[in-house]
Design a protein around this motif. Structure first.
Motif, PDB file in Angstrom:
ATOM      1  N   CYS A  77     -41.783 -67.835 -15.491  1.00 13.60           N
ATOM      2  CA  CYS A  77     -40.558 -67.314 -14.881  1.00 13.60           C
ATOM      3  C   CYS A  77     -40.409 -67.801 -13.442  1.00 13.60           C
ATOM      4  O   CYS A  77     -39.302 -68.110 -12.995  1.00 13.60           O
ATOM      5  N   PHE A  78     -41.520 -67.883 -12.725  1.00 10.28           N
ATOM      6  CA  PHE A  78     -41.469 -68.339 -11.338  1.00 10.28           C
ATOM      7  C   PHE A  78     -41.248 -69.851 -11.230  1.00 10.28           C
ATOM      8  O   PHE A  78     -40.475 -70.311 -10.390  1.00 10.28           O
ATOM      9  N   THR A  79     -41.932 -70.638 -12.064  1.00 10.57           N
ATOM     10  CA  THR A  79     -41.938 -72.088 -11.867  1.00 10.57           C
ATOM     11  C   THR A  79     -40.933 -72.833 -12.740  1.00 10.57           C
ATOM     12  O   THR A  79     -40.504 -73.929 -12.378  1.00 10.57           O
ATOM     13  N   GLU A  80     -40.572 -72.259 -13.897  1.00 11.39           N
ATOM     14  CA  GLU A  80     -39.695 -72.964 -14.827  1.00 11.39           C
ATOM     15  C   GLU A  80     -38.307 -72.343 -14.957  1.00 11.39           C
ATOM     16  O   GLU A  80     -37.329 -73.055 -15.176  1.00 11.39           O
ATOM     17  N   TYR A  81     -38.224 -71.010 -14.849  1.00  9.04           N
ATOM     18  CA  TYR A  81     -36.962 -70.333 -15.120  1.00  9.04           C
ATOM     19  C   TYR A  81     -36.241 -69.889 -13.853  1.00  9.04           C
ATOM     20  O   TYR A  81     -35.180 -69.271 -13.927  1.00  9.04           O
ATOM     21  N   GLY A  82     -36.806 -70.188 -12.689  1.00  9.70           N
ATOM     22  CA  GLY A  82     -36.105 -69.955 -11.433  1.00  9.70           C
ATOM     23  C   GLY A  82     -36.019 -68.513 -10.983  1.00  9.70           C
ATOM     24  O   GLY A  82     -35.156 -68.175 -10.167  1.00  9.70           O
ATOM     25  N   LEU A  83     -36.917 -67.663 -11.473  1.00  2.83           N
ATOM     26  CA  LEU A  83     -36.891 -66.262 -11.054  1.00  2.83           C
ATOM     27  C   LEU A  83     -37.801 -66.052  -9.846  1.00  2.83           C
ATOM     28  O   LEU A  83     -38.724 -66.827  -9.591  1.00  2.83           O
ATOM     29  N   HIS A  84     -37.527 -64.981  -9.101  1.00  2.00           N
ATOM     30  CA  HIS A  84     -38.255 -64.711  -7.866  1.00  2.00           C
ATOM     31  C   HIS A  84     -39.141 -63.477  -7.953  1.00  2.00           C
ATOM     32  O   HIS A  84     -40.187 -63.413  -7.313  1.00  2.00           O
ATOM     33  N   ARG A  85     -38.735 -62.488  -8.773  1.00  2.00           N
ATOM     34  CA  ARG A  85     -39.467 -61.221  -8.837  1.00  2.00           C
ATOM     35  C   ARG A  85     -39.598 -60.770 -10.288  1.00  2.00           C
ATOM     36  O   ARG A  85     -38.631 -60.806 -11.051  1.00  2.00           O
ATOM     37  N   MET A  86     -40.819 -60.358 -10.664  1.00  2.00           N
ATOM     38  CA  MET A  86     -41.066 -59.860 -12.007  1.00  2.00           C
ATOM     39  C   MET A  86     -41.603 -58.443 -11.917  1.00  2.00           C
ATOM     40  O   MET A  86     -42.482 -58.159 -11.111  1.00  2.00           O
ATOM     41  N   GLU A  87     -41.078 -57.570 -12.762  1.00  2.00           N
ATOM     42  CA  GLU A  87     -41.433 -56.161 -12.740  1.00  2.00           C
ATOM     43  C   GLU A  87     -42.006 -55.739 -14.087  1.00  2.00           C
ATOM     44  O   GLU A  87     -41.590 -56.234 -15.138  1.00  2.00           O
ATOM     45  N   ILE A  88     -42.957 -54.819 -14.050  1.00  2.00           N
ATOM     46  CA  ILE A  88     -43.490 -54.173 -15.251  1.00  2.00           C
ATOM     47  C   ILE A  88     -43.474 -52.668 -14.999  1.00  2.00           C
ATOM     48  O   ILE A  88     -43.998 -52.206 -13.977  1.00  2.00           O
ATOM     49  N   CYS A  89     -42.861 -51.913 -15.901  1.00  2.00           N
ATOM     50  CA  CYS A  89     -42.809 -50.460 -15.787  1.00  2.00           C
ATOM     51  C   CYS A  89     -43.669 -49.844 -16.893  1.00  2.00           C
ATOM     52  O   CYS A  89     -43.520 -50.202 -18.059  1.00  2.00           O
ATOM     53  N   ILE A  90     -44.554 -48.925 -16.518  1.00  2.00           N
ATOM     54  CA  ILE A  90     -45.587 -48.426 -17.417  1.00  2.00           C
ATOM     55  C   ILE A  90     -45.636 -46.906 -17.357  1.00  2.00           C
ATOM     56  O   ILE A  90     -45.618 -46.317 -16.272  1.00  2.00           O
ATOM     57  N   ARG A  91     -45.723 -46.289 -18.527  1.00  2.00           N
ATOM     58  CA  ARG A  91     -45.906 -44.842 -18.566  1.00  2.00           C
ATOM     59  C   ARG A  91     -47.263 -44.466 -17.957  1.00  2.00           C
ATOM     60  O   ARG A  91     -48.256 -45.163 -18.183  1.00  2.00           O
ATOM     61  N   PRO A  92     -47.332 -43.382 -17.199  1.00  2.00           N
ATOM     62  CA  PRO A  92     -48.609 -42.992 -16.582  1.00  2.00           C
ATOM     63  C   PRO A  92     -49.726 -42.782 -17.589  1.00  2.00           C
ATOM     64  O   PRO A  92     -50.908 -42.960 -17.255  1.00  2.00           O
ATOM     65  N   GLU A  93     -49.388 -42.431 -18.833  1.00  2.00           N
ATOM     66  CA  GLU A  93     -50.403 -42.192 -19.858  1.00  2.00           C
ATOM     67  C   GLU A  93     -50.975 -43.468 -20.461  1.00  2.00           C
ATOM     68  O   GLU A  93     -51.977 -43.420 -21.180  1.00  2.00           O
ATOM     69  N   ASN A  94     -50.351 -44.609 -20.200  1.00  2.00           N
ATOM     70  CA  ASN A  94     -50.719 -45.848 -20.885  1.00  2.00           C
ATOM     71  C   ASN A  94     -51.824 -46.578 -20.116  1.00  2.00           C
ATOM     72  O   ASN A  94     -51.592 -47.528 -19.376  1.00  2.00           O
ATOM     73  N   ALA A  95     -53.057 -46.116 -20.322  1.00  2.00           N
ATOM     74  CA  ALA A  95     -54.189 -46.653 -19.568  1.00  2.00           C
ATOM     75  C   ALA A  95     -54.394 -48.144 -19.815  1.00  2.00           C
ATOM     76  O   ALA A  95     -54.756 -48.892 -18.901  1.00  2.00           O
ATOM     77  N   ALA A  96     -54.177 -48.612 -21.053  1.00  2.00           N
ATOM     78  CA  ALA A  96     -54.401 -50.022 -21.370  1.00  2.00           C
ATOM     79  C   ALA A  96     -53.440 -50.917 -20.584  1.00  2.00           C
ATOM     80  O   ALA A  96     -53.833 -51.953 -20.046  1.00  2.00           O
ATOM     81  N   SER A  97     -52.162 -50.508 -20.503  1.00  2.00           N
ATOM     82  CA  SER A  97     -51.201 -51.309 -19.747  1.00  2.00           C
ATOM     83  C   SER A  97     -51.457 -51.230 -18.244  1.00  2.00           C
ATOM     84  O   SER A  97     -51.242 -52.202 -17.515  1.00  2.00           O
TER      85      SER A  97
END
Length: 209
Positions: free
Chosen positions: A123-143
């Motif tokens: 996303c940064f080098t090929e698709y021209g994006l600047h910021r990537m976000e991940i939203c995770i439930r507090p219970e999801n320890a693996a993520s």
């Protein structure tokens, strides 16, 4: 629309989702109900659907429209799960969000952090994006371990943010910008240079799970 290239590191590969992936993905989702259901996005008042062919068609249309990048994750050539870059915003924002799932039988093989790192780098080098976000439930320890490993930065607590498993659920938000990892997210992680405290959640935002 960018031409979506595949990405590989060792036995782990990301490639554009295909309509013919529907059968195997649907089998994995059904076989992993107890593993995945509590993390799956739902529609308020809607009915859950396992029409994977329709879901893939919609993802590919979003891709053609420039709104997302839908991948499958593979391990030694075998489909292990999905990773979607969605909510692509262009213009002055140039950002997107990453979501993913992996089958239980592939857990612990490093597939998800490797795939998230490769997708973020693309996303940064090929698709021209600047910021990537991940939203995770507090219970999801693996993520939460994924963002900790990769050094995603904690950016806040979002109350009742996404409809998951039948209700509006709180999420923690994590992000990286292109400047955070100029050498690449995957390289930074594998070389041990990912900051291990970037994803730390302040005591005021921690929930009793």
């Amino acid at each position: 629309m960018e031409l979506l290239q595949g990405h590989r590191h060792g036995p782990i590969e990301l490639r554009l989702i295909r309509t013919r992936d529907a059968r195997v993905l649907q089998q994995e989702l059904l076989a992993n109900r107890s593993w995945l259901q509590r993390w799956e996005a739902t529609i308020p008042g809607g009915v859950s659907s396992f029409d994977m062919r329709l879901s893939i068609r919609r993802l590919l249309q979003q891709y053609r429209d420039g709104g997302g990048y839908p991948f499958v994750m593979l391990h030694d050539g075998e489909v292990a799960g999905q990773l979607n870059v969605w909510g692509v915003a262009r213009g002055s924002l140039n950002s997107a969000t990453i979501g993913y799932w992996v089958s239980e039988r592939f857990a612990g093989l490093g597939i998800t952090p490797t795939a998230v790192a490769m997708a973020t780098d693309a996303c940064f080098t090929e698709y021209g994006l600047h910021r990537m976000e991940i939203c995770i439930r507090p219970e999801n320890a693996a993520s939460l371990r994924v963002v900790q490993k990769l050094g995603f930065r904690y950016e806040g607590y979002r109350r009742r943010y996404i409809h998951i498993d039948g209700d509006w659920r709180d999420h923690y938000a994590f992000a990286l910008t292109r400047e955070d990892a100029p050498e690449g997210v995957l390289t930074r992680w594998l070389s041990g240079r990912a900051p291990q405290d970037a994803a730390d959640i302040p005591p005021s935002d921690r929930l009793s799970i």
